[in-house]
Design a protein around this motif. Structure first.
Motif, mmCIF file in Angstrom:
data_model
loop_
_atom_site.group_PDB
_atom_site.id
_atom_site.type_symbol
_atom_site.label_atom_id
_atom_site.label_comp_id
_atom_site.label_asym_id
_atom_site.label_seq_id
_atom_site.Cartn_x
_atom_site.Cartn_y
_atom_site.Cartn_z
ATOM 1 N N GLU A 190 0.834 -1.193 0.000
ATOM 2 C CA GLU A 190 0.000 0.000 0.000
ATOM 3 C C GLU A 190 0.872 1.247 0.000
ATOM 4 N N THR A 191 0.533 2.205 -0.847
ATOM 5 C CA THR A 191 1.237 3.480 -0.777
ATOM 6 C C THR A 191 0.264 4.598 -1.087
ATOM 7 N N VAL A 192 0.522 5.763 -0.525
ATOM 8 C CA VAL A 192 -0.316 6.919 -0.807
ATOM 9 C C VAL A 192 0.100 7.472 -2.167
ATOM 10 N N GLY A 193 -0.867 7.664 -3.044
ATOM 11 C CA GLY A 193 -0.543 8.116 -4.393
ATOM 12 C C GLY A 193 -0.336 9.607 -4.475
ATOM 13 N N VAL A 194 0.797 10.034 -3.987
ATOM 14 C CA VAL A 194 1.166 11.444 -4.117
ATOM 15 C C VAL A 194 2.589 11.485 -4.627
ATOM 16 N N GLY A 195 2.871 12.476 -5.472
ATOM 17 C CA GLY A 195 4.227 12.609 -5.984
ATOM 18 C C GLY A 195 4.621 11.411 -6.814
ATOM 19 N N GLN A 196 5.818 10.924 -6.591
ATOM 20 C CA GLN A 196 6.372 9.865 -7.416
ATOM 21 C C GLN A 196 6.097 8.468 -6.871
ATOM 22 N N SER A 197 5.544 8.388 -5.642
ATOM 23 C CA SER A 197 5.488 7.089 -4.985
ATOM 24 C C SER A 197 4.683 6.073 -5.781
ATOM 25 N N GLU A 198 3.608 6.531 -6.473
ATOM 26 C CA GLU A 198 2.769 5.573 -7.184
ATOM 27 C C GLU A 198 3.526 4.963 -8.359
ATOM 28 N N VAL A 199 4.383 5.748 -8.983
ATOM 29 C CA VAL A 199 5.152 5.226 -10.102
ATOM 30 C C VAL A 199 6.173 4.200 -9.596
ATOM 31 N N GLU A 200 6.798 4.515 -8.463
ATOM 32 C CA GLU A 200 7.767 3.583 -7.897
ATOM 33 C C GLU A 200 7.104 2.265 -7.499
#
Lengths: 326, 326
Positions: free
Chosen positions: B155-165
């Motif tokens: 699970e990750t919060v989709g802000v900034g670059q995190s969703e791409v990573e």
């Protein structure tokens, strides 16, 4: 024995390069930057890179693509040179790989300063680097400062996080806007706007420049883009192709530097020191990965991991052990 | 001799932990993750972490804050457990430091699965980590996969670059939207939208859910968010508080996994292997900096650099030499 001797030799070479670089030898500066990128361990313990003149200033210049940053920097360097400073310029290009765009950019930018030994210009590629914009940037800044470049100008394209990272490295951050770049200001590139110590509206001879200035003024007046302490962020209008306004920009950069030193704050130098230490820790890893990518080791390891024959830790150990044998 | 012996011991311990973790010992899994974060060198050469079951699947779940991702994951895990898979859940929280929010989140999320040995849940803090969202994430995924967790949900919060990573680490990426989050879809969080293999509209019982679905459908139909190859990205409506639609989501995740394996593409596993190798190279540096921050060495070195008594390379060497003495 052989290895220890080699390390000693490398450090000796670096020490002598640092000495020559301080005396103004541009090729020695260039060589040190290459060592910083490719063989950073050689710079450990080199006494000649320890001290930074207390009157040095790092000027970060950022802004959206098309704002005319490179031309502006060319004109600014000419202006700064009239005060007989040695100047270093670093262009951090997030889109260019180490060998292609960077070198071309250097050649274009170098033209007007190609025969001036008081100006050192280098592009740093950042794609594929670990740890942000360009892991080597804080170390490149250190080399230029420690070898007598009293002004170091760092250019970066203001997209994503790079402008914030540059602001952490600079004493004075200049954000360059220009008319005709779409609704750049309003679209709330808030990150870009808020790092500024000085705003520039470049291409001031074009339609819309006054409107960009008006927008900036309104942002400043409702407090969204206030500076730290009692510094009032100025807006400078420039036309870098004719040089109009560039002297005013240089004056504002000097005024900010005087203000910063008078404030006694070590905040910006501390941020730079932290970035530098992190970069120095990361750079050997980055350099090792670059070598492995170039010689095929990297692809071979990835194939083994994908095939379930290897895990990341063991692959990393193989890379480190292999490096220490050379 | 003592040092070599200690390294041998650590590896022995890790080997035995890996064995126990594969047999379902949740505390052994937890201990391995802690070693990965704090003492990664102990995992070099541990044979028990080498192989990953070929039918394993990493499911990345991302989306804006407030979309209800955590509750949805709780319900999804319950659903996946009916197929008797062992499940690992990693929550990458970009805002929480290592010790505070992460642990609290664990406790809340753990409640419904606290007595189920087939579910392992862990939060990974990411603030202050080198190299992106959470440098340890690819290694944590490796540990869970290699110790028999056939499904790993990240699970990750989709802000900034995190969703791409996260999309680079996952076999299947689920983007969760919900009504009432502002103009999240239209505002063109394009990066977030384009990494999806499956869209979820959560809180489907609320006003506006149909409108969010309609917007997603229109994006998909004009091609902006098409999947790779012939995969048609489905939109699943869920109400995670009641469990409505969660079975459909689990079905779509299975269907995507089958499609991916049938395609024979190793692209996603290759991307994960690259992230894993990079993480394994970075992690010792990150761990060393964390220790130095905790014991005051870091601040002392920064002070010396700011005072002009030290440079980054020499400080980095001091940190490395000091670490190898312990």
């Amino acid at each position: 024995m052989t290895e220890a001797l080699k390390v000693f030799d490398d450090r000796d070479v670096a020490q002598s390069l640092a000495e020559r670089a301080r005396q103004g030898d541009i090729r020695a500066v260039a060589r040190l930057l290459t060592i910083a990128e490719q063989d950073p361990a050689s710079l450990e313990g080199v006494a000649g890179l320890r001290e930074i003149p207390s009157d040095a200033q790092v000027i970060g210049i950022t802004g959206p693509p098309g704002a005319g940053k490179s031309t502006l920097i060319g004109a600014l360097v000419t202006e700064l040179r009239t005060h007989d400073h040695r100047i270093g310029v670093l262009a951090v290009d997030p889109s260019s790989p180490l060998t292609a765009g960077a070198l071309l950019g250097d050649r274009i930018r170098m033209q007007s300063h190609a025969h001036d030994d008081g100006v050192f210009i280098r592009s740093l590629a950042s794609r594929g680097q670990l740890g942000g914009v360009s892991a080597v940037t804080p170390l490149a800044i250190r080399i230029l400062l420690a070898t007598g470049h009293h002004r170091v100008v760092v250019e970066t394209v203001g997209v994503g996080q790079s402008e914030v990272e540059i602001a952490q490295l600079a004493d004075t951050t200049v954000v360059v806007m220009a008319p005709g770049l779409g609704d750049g200001v309003q679209a709330g590139k808030a990150g870009l706007m808020e790092v500024a110590d000085i705003y520039v509206v470049n291409k001031a001879d074009r339609d819309g420049a006054t409107e960009v200035r008006r927008q900036l003024q309104s942002m400043i007046s409702w407090g969204r883009a206030r500076g730290p302490g009692d510094w009032r962020r100025p807006i400078v209008m420039t036309t870098s192709t004719t040089g109009d306004g560039v002297e005013a920009l240089a004056d504002e950069a000097r005024r900010h530097h005087v203000w910063l030193r008078a404030s006694g704050s070590t905040e910006r130098r501390t941020a730079r020191a932290m970035a530098e230490l992190e970069a120095a820790m990361l750079q050997p890893v980055s350099a090792r990965l670059a070598t492995a990518r170039a010689d095929g080791t990297y692809d071979a390891l990835i194939t083994e991991i994908v095939a379930g024959q290897l895990d990341g830790w063991t692959a990393a150990k193989a890379l480190r052990d292999d490096a220490s044998m050379h």
